[in-house]
Design an enzyme around this catalytic site. Structure first.
Site, PDB file in Angstrom:
ATOM      1  CB  CYS A 119      -0.914   0.110   1.288  1.00  0.00           C
ATOM      2  SG  CYS A 119      -2.025  -1.557   1.338  1.00  0.00           S
ATOM      3  CG  HIS A 260      -3.179   3.048   2.416  1.00  0.00           C
ATOM      4  ND1 HIS A 260      -3.809   2.776   1.213  1.00  0.00           N
ATOM      5  CD2 HIS A 260      -3.643   1.837   3.098  1.00  0.00           C
ATOM      6  CE1 HIS A 260      -4.215   1.578   1.080  1.00  0.00           C
ATOM      7  NE2 HIS A 260      -3.980   0.933   2.248  1.00  0.00           N
ATOM      8  CG  ASN A 290      -6.451  -1.459   1.298  1.00  0.00           C
ATOM      9  OD1 ASN A 290      -5.866  -0.943   0.488  1.00  0.00           O
ATOM     10  ND2 ASN A 290      -5.860  -1.928   2.292  1.00  0.00           N
TER      11      ASN A 290
END
Length: 340
Positions: A119, A260, A290
Site C-alpha cells: 500500500c 492511504h 482498499n
C-alpha cells in the site's frame, strides 16, 4: 565559474481508472457470513470495484497512465522512465508490469521497472522519481500504482474479502526550475520484523507453485487485522508529525491530507491525533475499498476531477502497507486545475 541551476521534481498531472463492476456489501452478504452494517461500522467501506476476468493490472495501469499523460500536456515520447508499484502484477516475477504498461502505451526504449511496497508503493515511487529527476538523469517520469487485488483475495474469508478493491492511478512527475512547484519533502521507510502482518504466502521460493498451495489457499492474502490496525495508527501519526515538524508546517495549514484509504477507523484515528478538520481529510475508502498502491493516486484524482484540488495546493500524503512499509510526502500540485 558557471553554477548549475537547481532542478526540482514537480507533480504535474494525475489520472485514474476503476473497473465498471461494483461489488457491494449486499453482494458480500450473499457470499460470506457478514452484514452491510458490520462492514460499514468496522471499515467504512460500502462498495468496491472489481476487474473483469480478462482485465489485468497492466490494463488498468495503462488506462490511468494515458489520462495522466494527456493531462500533463506531453507526448508519450517525452517520458524517459516508467515505474509501477504493484503487489498483484500480471505475472509472478517477469516481465515487470511496468514493461507491459509501456508496451500498451507505445513507449519504446525507455527504462521501466516495478517496485513492491504494497500500500506504500505509490509514495515509494515518488521518492524514486524525485531522485532520478533531481540528479538530472530523467525529465518526465510516469509513475503508476495499479492493483488487481481480487486476484489474491479469498472470497470465502470474510476478514479480508470485505476490504479490497481493484483500480489504478498514475501521475507524471516532471523536472522544473521553479522551486515553488517542487516537492517539499518525501520520506519512506520499512521494518521487516513485521513482515508476517500482511503476506501472500505463495507462489515464491518458500512456497513454490504446487497442489499444496492450492489446497491450503496459500496464494491468497493473509492479514493480522488487529495488530495491523494498531501499528498503522501509531506509525502513520508519528510519520506525519515528523514530516510536518521537520518542514515547520502546521497540520491546520494543510488543505489536502490524503492518507492511504485502507479503513475509515484508521483514517479517523490518525486525523483526530493530528487535529485535522474533516474538510482537510480526503476520504474515498467508502466507494473503492482498499486498492493498495492505487489508493492514494485514485484519491488525488478524485479531488482533482471534482475541482477541489487547485494548482499550487499543498498535499500531504501518508501511507502504510505490507513489508511493513510506510511513507509520507509534502508536495504542491503543479498541474492545471479543472476548468469549470
Amino acid at each position: 565559474m558557471s553554477q548549475t541551476k537547481p532542478v526540482y521534481a514537480s507533480f504535474r498531472s494525475i489520472g485514474a481508472y476503476v473497473p465498471s463492476k461494483i461489488l457491494s456489501n449486499a453482494d458480500l452478504e450473499k457470499m460470506v457470513d457478514t452484514t452491510d452494517e458490520w462492514i460499514v461500522k468496522r471499515t467504512g467501506i460500502k462498495e468496491r470495484h472489481i476487474a473483469a476476468d480478462d482485465e489485468y493490472t497492466s490494463d488498468m495501469g495503462a488506462k490511468a497512465a494515458k489520462l495522466a499523460i494527456e493531462r500533463a500536456g506531453i507526448e508519450k515520447e517525452d517520458i524517459d522512465l516508467v515505474l509501477c508499484a504493484t503487489v498483484t502484477p500480471d505475472y509472478f516475477n517477469m516481465p515487470s508490469t511496468a514493461c507491459i504498461i509501456s508496451d500498451k502505451l507505445g513507449i519504446r526504449n525507455v527504462q521501466a521497472f516495478d517496485i513492491s511496497a504494497a500500500c506504500s508503493g505509490f509514495v515509494y515511487l515518488l521518492t524514486v522519481a524525485k531522485a532520478f529527476i533531481e540528479s538530472g538523469m530523467k525529465k518526465n517520469v510516469l509513475i503508476i500504482g495499479a492493483e488487481k487485488f481480487s486476484s489474491v483475495v479469498d472470497y470465502t474469508d470474510r476478514s479480508t474479502c470485505i476490504l479490497f478493491g481493484d483500480g489504478a492511478g498514475a501521475a507524471i512527475i516532471s523536472a522544473t526550475d521553479k522551486k515553488e512547484e517542487g516537492f517539499i519533502d518525501v520520506h519512506a521507510s520499512a521494518d521487516g520484523s513485521y513482515a508476517d502482518f500482511l503476506v501472500t504466502p505463495a507462489p515464491g521460493a518458500i512456497n513454490p507453485a504446487s497442489q499444496k498451495v492450492i489446497d491450503e489457499g496459500l496464494n491468497f492474502v493473509q492479514m493480522k487485522g488487529n495488530e495491523t490496525f494498531k501499528l498503522a495508527v501509531k506509525t502513520l501519526t508519528k510519520d506525519v508529525k515528523e514530516i510536518l515538524a521537520k518542514n515547520k508546517i502546521d497540520s491546520g495549514d494543510i488543505p489536502h491530507f490524503i492518507p492511504h484509504q485502507a479503513n475509515y477507523r484508521i483514517i479517523k484515528a490518525v486525523g483526530d491525533a493530528l487535529k485535522m478538520r474533516e474538510d482537510q481529510v480526503v476520504l474515498t475508502v467508502g466507494k473503492y475499498g482498499n486498492t493498495s498502491a492505487a489508493s492514494i493516486p485514485m484519491a488525488i484524482n478524485e479531488i482533482w476531477e471534482s475541482g477541489r484540488l487547485k494548482t499550487g495546493d499543498l498535499m500531504l500524503l501518508d501511507t502504510f502497507g505490507g513489508g511493513l512499509t510506510w511513507a509520507s510526502a509534502l508536495l504542491p500540485f503543479a498541474g492545471e486545475s479543472v476548468q469549470r
